[in-house]
Scaffold this motif. Structure first.
Motif, short mmCIF file in Angstrom:
data_model
loop_
_atom_site.label_atom_id
_atom_site.label_comp_id
_atom_site.label_asym_id
_atom_site.label_seq_id
_atom_site.Cartn_x
_atom_site.Cartn_y
_atom_site.Cartn_z
N ARG A 183 0.82 -1.22 0.00
CA ARG A 183 0.00 0.00 0.00
C ARG A 183 0.85 1.26 0.00
N ASP A 184 2.15 1.12 0.38
CA ASP A 184 3.09 2.25 0.35
C ASP A 184 3.79 2.37 -1.00
N GLN A 185 3.32 1.60 -1.99
CA GLN A 185 3.87 1.63 -3.35
C GLN A 185 5.30 1.09 -3.43
N VAL A 186 5.61 0.12 -2.57
CA VAL A 186 6.92 -0.54 -2.58
C VAL A 186 6.72 -1.94 -3.17
N VAL A 187 7.55 -2.30 -4.13
CA VAL A 187 7.48 -3.64 -4.71
C VAL A 187 8.35 -4.57 -3.87
N ARG A 188 7.74 -5.67 -3.42
CA ARG A 188 8.43 -6.68 -2.62
C ARG A 188 8.54 -7.96 -3.45
N GLU A 189 9.64 -8.67 -3.29
CA GLU A 189 9.78 -9.99 -3.89
C GLU A 189 9.79 -10.98 -2.74
N ILE A 190 8.82 -11.86 -2.74
CA ILE A 190 8.62 -12.79 -1.64
C ILE A 190 8.73 -14.20 -2.18
N GLU A 191 9.47 -15.04 -1.47
CA GLU A 191 9.56 -16.46 -1.82
C GLU A 191 8.88 -17.26 -0.72
N MET A 192 7.96 -18.13 -1.16
CA MET A 192 7.23 -18.97 -0.21
C MET A 192 7.39 -20.43 -0.60
N ASP A 193 7.60 -21.27 0.39
CA ASP A 193 7.69 -22.71 0.16
C ASP A 193 6.31 -23.19 -0.30
N ALA A 194 6.24 -23.77 -1.48
CA ALA A 194 4.96 -24.19 -2.06
C ALA A 194 4.35 -25.38 -1.33
N ARG A 195 5.14 -26.10 -0.56
CA ARG A 195 4.62 -27.26 0.17
C ARG A 195 4.09 -26.89 1.54
N THR A 196 4.74 -25.92 2.20
CA THR A 196 4.39 -25.59 3.59
C THR A 196 3.75 -24.21 3.74
N GLY A 197 3.99 -23.32 2.79
CA GLY A 197 3.50 -21.96 2.91
C GLY A 197 4.42 -21.05 3.70
N ASP A 198 5.54 -21.57 4.17
CA ASP A 198 6.49 -20.75 4.93
C ASP A 198 7.12 -19.70 4.04
N ILE A 199 7.31 -18.50 4.59
CA ILE A 199 8.01 -17.45 3.87
C ILE A 199 9.51 -17.71 4.00
N LEU A 200 10.17 -17.88 2.87
CA LEU A 200 11.59 -18.17 2.83
C LEU A 200 12.43 -16.91 2.69
N ASP A 201 11.88 -15.93 1.97
CA ASP A 201 12.61 -14.69 1.74
C ASP A 201 11.60 -13.59 1.44
N ASP A 202 11.90 -12.40 1.90
CA ASP A 202 11.05 -11.24 1.67
C ASP A 202 11.96 -10.03 1.58
#
Length: 111
Positions: free
Chosen positions: A88-107
């Protein structure tokens, strides 16, 4: 016997070894994109979570965020959703999530 190397120059053999090493290292970290057909098959077999189920986590972390792009990749044996999200602050984030568990690996902020 001394090698007469000017500052900033490397002997050819060292340069060749360094270049070869960099090539090997960069090849090992390349992620493979998963096709839509394979992603559907993995989802139907229960091997990965649906992206819709991961949206809840993203909405909690970034309320009013907007998903710009999603890719499913295989990287070092892991299935990873790579997500670009506009906050909402107009910042682009690149997020990696484990497709099996849903855990956020990197943000991280995408430059």
């Amino acid at each position: 016997m001394f090698s007469h190397t000017l500052p900033g120059q490397w002997p050819r053999k060292r340069r060749a070894i360094l270049i070869a090493l960099l090539c090997v290292c960069s090849l090992s970290s390349v992620a493979d994109d998963i096709s839509q057909d394979e992603a559907l098959r993995l989802r139907q077999q229960g091997e990965i979570l649906s992206f819709a189920s991961l949206l809840k986590t993203l909405e909690q972390r970034y309320p009013q965020g907007r998903v710009l792009e999603v890719e499913l990749e295989r990287d070092d044996g892991l299935l990873i959703y790579e997500i670009e999200l506009l906050t909402r602050d107009q910042v682009v984030r690149e997020i990696e999530m484990d497709a099996r568990t849903g855990d956020i690996l990197d943000d991280e902020r995408d430059d």
